[in-house]
Design a protein around this motif. Structure first.
Motif, PDB file in Angstrom:
ATOM      1  N   UNK A  13      27.838 -14.533 -37.652  1.00  0.00           N
ATOM      2  CA  UNK A  13      28.058 -14.270 -39.154  1.00  0.00           C
ATOM      3  C   UNK A  13      26.860 -13.241 -39.414  1.00  0.00           C
ATOM      4  N   UNK A  14      27.277 -12.475 -40.662  1.00  0.00           N
ATOM      5  CA  UNK A  14      26.414 -11.550 -41.289  1.00  0.00           C
ATOM      6  C   UNK A  14      26.279 -12.102 -42.804  1.00  0.00           C
ATOM      7  N   UNK A  15      24.982 -11.935 -43.214  1.00  0.00           N
ATOM      8  CA  UNK A  15      24.611 -12.294 -44.565  1.00  0.00           C
ATOM      9  C   UNK A  15      23.487 -11.181 -44.939  1.00  0.00           C
ATOM     10  N   UNK A  16      23.420 -11.019 -46.187  1.00  0.00           N
ATOM     11  CA  UNK A  16      22.346 -10.104 -46.959  1.00  0.00           C
ATOM     12  C   UNK A  16      21.232 -10.790 -47.490  1.00  0.00           C
ATOM     13  N   UNK A  17      21.460 -12.162 -47.678  1.00  0.00           N
ATOM     14  CA  UNK A  17      20.502 -12.877 -48.065  1.00  0.00           C
ATOM     15  C   UNK A  17      19.779 -13.896 -47.038  1.00  0.00           C
ATOM     16  N   UNK A  18      18.476 -14.559 -47.362  1.00  0.00           N
ATOM     17  CA  UNK A  18      17.897 -15.248 -46.479  1.00  0.00           C
ATOM     18  C   UNK A  18      17.705 -16.675 -47.179  1.00  0.00           C
TER      19      UNK A  18
END
Length: 141
Positions: A65-70
């Motif tokens: 999975x790819x996200x731009x937040x952490x």
């Protein structure tokens, strides 16, 4: 000595983080859609940019999975919302940098010259895009 880069981070400067996620069970197509469309969590909507099945053994299935937040425990909370428990979670990419499996929690490794050049080129492009005026929001035709 070790060099440290001090760079301004703009609010729209989003760094992709890719994770390998192992769950007990298999995502259905509509659940993948929910992850991509966004799920309301207690601290706001969270969404994945990409979800890719990577196979598995028995009832254990791997997904990237790819996200731009952490946000704190964001992936675990997304999967829990869908009724799954994450049994293994590893960050495999941060921005353009693939993270080697041999680097364990708390360890570090030095980027080679090629990785450093690619990272700086990516960072320059990302910062330029983040500093540019925002495109008007609205529906696209």
């Amino acid at each position: 000595g070790v060099q440290t880069l001090a760079l301004p981070i703009y609010p729209r400067f989003e760094i992709e983080r890719e994770y390998a996620v192992r769950i007990l069970g298999k995502l259905r197509e509509e659940q993948v859609g929910q992850l991509l469309d966004g799920i309301e969590l207690e601290d706001g909507i969270a969404r994945c940019l990409a979800v890719e099945a990577r196979g598995g053994e028995g009832s254990n299935q791997w997904y990237h999975v790819v996200l731009t937040e952490g946000r704190n425990r964001e992936i675990r909370r997304l999967f829990e919302h869908l009724g799954f428990t994450v049994s293994r979670l590893m960050r495999v990419r941060y921005g353009p940098v693939e993270l080697p499996a041999r680097v364990k929690r708390g360890q570090s490794y030095e980027l080679n010259a090629d990785e450093t050049r690619r990272f700086i080129k990516w960072l320059d492009a990302a910062q330029a895009a983040a500093a540019a005026p925002a495109a008007p929001r609205g529906r696209r035709a």
